[in-house]
Design a protein around this motif. Sequence first.
Motif, PDB file in Angstrom:
ATOM      1  N   SER A 184       0.844  -1.194   0.000  1.00 27.98           N
ATOM      2  CA  SER A 184       0.000   0.000   0.000  1.00 27.98           C
ATOM      3  C   SER A 184       0.877   1.240   0.000  1.00 27.98           C
ATOM      4  N   ILE A 185       0.460   2.230  -0.787  1.00 24.57           N
ATOM      5  CA  ILE A 185       1.201   3.478  -0.888  1.00 24.57           C
ATOM      6  C   ILE A 185       0.254   4.616  -0.558  1.00 24.57           C
ATOM      7  N   GLY A 186       0.692   5.528   0.298  1.00 25.87           N
ATOM      8  CA  GLY A 186      -0.134   6.690   0.586  1.00 25.87           C
ATOM      9  C   GLY A 186      -1.010   6.469   1.799  1.00 25.87           C
ATOM     10  N   LEU A 187      -1.823   7.457   2.121  1.00 24.48           N
ATOM     11  CA  LEU A 187      -2.690   7.410   3.284  1.00 24.48           C
ATOM     12  C   LEU A 187      -4.095   7.807   2.875  1.00 24.48           C
ATOM     13  N   GLY A 188      -5.071   7.400   3.686  1.00 28.00           N
ATOM     14  CA  GLY A 188      -6.446   7.828   3.483  1.00 28.00           C
ATOM     15  C   GLY A 188      -7.000   7.388   2.143  1.00 28.00           C
ATOM     16  N   PRO A 189      -7.816   8.237   1.503  1.00 28.61           N
ATOM     17  CA  PRO A 189      -8.501   7.837   0.275  1.00 28.61           C
ATOM     18  C   PRO A 189      -7.550   7.621  -0.894  1.00 28.61           C
ATOM     19  N   ASP A 190      -6.285   8.101  -0.781  1.00 27.76           N
ATOM     20  CA  ASP A 190      -5.348   7.922  -1.883  1.00 27.76           C
ATOM     21  C   ASP A 190      -4.592   6.607  -1.766  1.00 27.76           C
ATOM     22  N   ASP A 191      -4.997   5.738  -0.816  1.00 30.12           N
ATOM     23  CA  ASP A 191      -4.395   4.414  -0.731  1.00 30.12           C
ATOM     24  C   ASP A 191      -4.523   3.725  -2.071  1.00 30.12           C
ATOM     25  N   ARG A 192      -3.466   3.140  -2.512  1.00 31.21           N
ATOM     26  CA  ARG A 192      -3.517   2.388  -3.745  1.00 31.21           C
ATOM     27  C   ARG A 192      -2.608   1.188  -3.625  1.00 31.21           C
ATOM     28  N   ILE A 193      -2.864   0.195  -4.408  1.00 29.40           N
ATOM     29  CA  ILE A 193      -2.111  -1.048  -4.342  1.00 29.40           C
ATOM     30  C   ILE A 193      -1.294  -1.185  -5.604  1.00 29.40           C
ATOM     31  N   VAL A 194      -0.020  -1.453  -5.437  1.00 28.82           N
ATOM     32  CA  VAL A 194       0.841  -1.708  -6.583  1.00 28.82           C
ATOM     33  C   VAL A 194       1.053  -3.210  -6.660  1.00 28.82           C
TER      34      VAL A 194
ATOM     35  N   THR B  99     -14.742 -19.340  -6.140  1.00 32.78           N
ATOM     36  CA  THR B  99     -14.426 -19.558  -7.557  1.00 32.78           C
ATOM     37  C   THR B  99     -13.347 -18.607  -8.064  1.00 32.78           C
ATOM     38  N   GLY B 100     -12.688 -17.877  -7.167  1.00 35.57           N
ATOM     39  CA  GLY B 100     -11.524 -17.094  -7.547  1.00 35.57           C
ATOM     40  C   GLY B 100     -11.802 -15.740  -8.143  1.00 35.57           C
ATOM     41  N   LYS B 101     -12.967 -15.150  -7.871  1.00 37.80           N
ATOM     42  CA  LYS B 101     -13.322 -13.874  -8.500  1.00 37.80           C
ATOM     43  C   LYS B 101     -12.340 -12.766  -8.124  1.00 37.80           C
ATOM     44  N   THR B 102     -12.104 -12.593  -6.841  1.00 40.46           N
ATOM     45  CA  THR B 102     -11.257 -11.492  -6.389  1.00 40.46           C
ATOM     46  C   THR B 102      -9.813 -11.688  -6.817  1.00 40.46           C
ATOM     47  N   THR B 103      -9.311 -12.896  -6.681  1.00 38.91           N
ATOM     48  CA  THR B 103      -7.937 -13.163  -7.071  1.00 38.91           C
ATOM     49  C   THR B 103      -7.745 -12.956  -8.563  1.00 38.91           C
ATOM     50  N   LEU B 104      -8.710 -13.402  -9.357  1.00 37.90           N
ATOM     51  CA  LEU B 104      -8.623 -13.207 -10.798  1.00 37.90           C
ATOM     52  C   LEU B 104      -8.695 -11.718 -11.139  1.00 37.90           C
ATOM     53  N   ALA B 105      -9.518 -10.966 -10.396  1.00 39.73           N
ATOM     54  CA  ALA B 105      -9.605  -9.522 -10.619  1.00 39.73           C
ATOM     55  C   ALA B 105      -8.253  -8.863 -10.386  1.00 39.73           C
ATOM     56  N   PHE B 106      -7.562  -9.247  -9.328  1.00 39.37           N
ATOM     57  CA  PHE B 106      -6.232  -8.688  -9.054  1.00 39.37           C
ATOM     58  C   PHE B 106      -5.239  -9.089 -10.142  1.00 39.37           C
ATOM     59  N   HIS B 107      -5.321 -10.327 -10.588  1.00 36.10           N
ATOM     60  CA  HIS B 107      -4.400 -10.802 -11.622  1.00 36.10           C
ATOM     61  C   HIS B 107      -4.604 -10.028 -12.930  1.00 36.10           C
ATOM     62  N   VAL B 108      -5.855  -9.851 -13.311  1.00 32.96           N
ATOM     63  CA  VAL B 108      -6.148  -9.117 -14.541  1.00 32.96           C
ATOM     64  C   VAL B 108      -5.717  -7.658 -14.403  1.00 32.96           C
ATOM     65  N   ALA B 109      -6.022  -7.049 -13.256  1.00 28.86           N
ATOM     66  CA  ALA B 109      -5.659  -5.648 -13.038  1.00 28.86           C
ATOM     67  C   ALA B 109      -4.141  -5.456 -13.103  1.00 28.86           C
ATOM     68  N   ALA B 110      -3.403  -6.450 -12.616  1.00 29.99           N
ATOM     69  CA  ALA B 110      -1.942  -6.346 -12.637  1.00 29.99           C
ATOM     70  C   ALA B 110      -1.411  -6.276 -14.060  1.00 29.99           C
ATOM     71  N   GLN B 111      -2.117  -6.918 -15.001  1.00 28.38           N
ATOM     72  CA  GLN B 111      -1.665  -6.912 -16.386  1.00 28.38           C
ATOM     73  C   GLN B 111      -1.783  -5.527 -17.022  1.00 28.38           C
ATOM     74  N   LEU B 112      -2.626  -4.673 -16.459  1.00 31.67           N
ATOM     75  CA  LEU B 112      -2.815  -3.335 -17.019  1.00 31.67           C
ATOM     76  C   LEU B 112      -1.680  -2.389 -16.646  1.00 31.67           C
ATOM     77  N   GLY B 113      -0.913  -2.741 -15.621  1.00 28.53           N
ATOM     78  CA  GLY B 113       0.249  -1.939 -15.263  1.00 28.53           C
ATOM     79  C   GLY B 113      -0.059  -0.616 -14.598  1.00 28.53           C
ATOM     80  N   ARG B 114      -1.239  -0.500 -13.985  1.00 33.88           N
ATOM     81  CA  ARG B 114      -1.618   0.726 -13.285  1.00 33.88           C
ATOM     82  C   ARG B 114      -1.844   0.425 -11.807  1.00 33.88           C
ATOM     83  N   PRO B 115      -1.687   1.433 -10.926  1.00 32.86           N
ATOM     84  CA  PRO B 115      -2.028   1.218  -9.519  1.00 32.86           C
ATOM     85  C   PRO B 115      -3.492   0.791  -9.380  1.00 32.86           C
ATOM     86  N   ILE B 116      -3.769   0.088  -8.306  1.00 31.17           N
ATOM     87  CA  ILE B 116      -5.109  -0.449  -8.074  1.00 31.17           C
ATOM     88  C   ILE B 116      -5.733   0.237  -6.864  1.00 31.17           C
ATOM     89  N   SER B 117      -6.982   0.625  -7.011  1.00 34.21           N
ATOM     90  CA  SER B 117      -7.772   1.140  -5.900  1.00 34.21           C
ATOM     91  C   SER B 117      -8.844   0.107  -5.580  1.00 34.21           C
TER      92      SER B 117
END
Length: 336
Positions: A14-24, A62-80
């Motif tokens: 996690s980077i940042g504090l409060g609402p600007d928390d984002r996941i790399v 059925t892996g919905k959340t994990t798959l969401a993180f995996h797909v999001a990682a492929q986009l190369g942008r921080p995750i909220s």
Amino acid sequence: MIAQKGERAAASKSIGLGPDDRIVPEPSPSFVETSYVQDLTQRALAYLEVGYPIHFAGPAGTGKTTLAFHVAAQLGRPISLIHGDDEFSSSDLVGRHSGYHKQKLVDNYIHSVLKTEESMDFTWMDNRLTTACRNGYTLIYDEFSRSRPEANNAFLSILEEKILNLPKNTRFGKGYLEVHPHFRAIFTSNPEEYAGVHKTQDALMDRLITIQLNHFDRETEIQIAMAKSNLPREDAETIIDVIRELRGVGVNNHRPTIRSCIAIAKILVHRHARAWQEDAVFLWACRDILQTDTAKVTRDGESLMGQKVMEAIQTVCGSKRPAPRFASQGAGLARG
């Protein structure tokens, strides 16, 4: 599930504090990527890359959340990340006024003239949806149908007109925010008949491309069990086959999930046990974990699930005996 929900497909910081928390997102060595998973990933990326939000829908495990993180990682942008909540209102997603700043100036330089000036500015605090829209993050809205439909109305203009409506006296100085062109959204949800979820408004569902998820294929489940426990393949196959046999029992064919497979596998490794019908540890682990994690089947008010679990083990194991590897520490515990 590709990885346990608490062990995201991408290890994150996690980077940042409060609402600007984002996941790399960072790669996880325990992530299992079979051809089945690759196909889901490529389909999801195809939709996201041309600007469409996607929705992974399916029962628990059925892996919905994990798959969401995996797909999001492929986009190369921080995750909220946002988790759906029944208590949410629109302000919990967009932001709110957190107070105001008042300033008063008194000018009495000339004794016969008194001048006063007052100004008041409201203090605005972004929440994660606004931050993601402004900075072009990838938003993961996990279990979004747990939030009330009216709380999710902000997404209608975001996903269609690419505009986030805001109160006029925010720090942006106008009543809207233009969504960053790199902003992408991934939603996950359980079926609408699942306890604790709300029926989603048609206007929002019409803006999403839904990918239905069910249990993974046998090979993927075997590899997940092995990756999460270091159990030998032969034992992992037996556990998975018992689980898949039990999914045909009763009226709820979504249980047991891959989480049960992983739990049994980890116990066997911890106790140096084997997945076969004469191993005491395997028997009591299956009874304890699967008897309560499977659809209820009763006769005369009495549960038959213990019996169904044993029948599934006998069906899968038959008369085979694995080659000796190490002695079980659970001898005698299967009886009693």
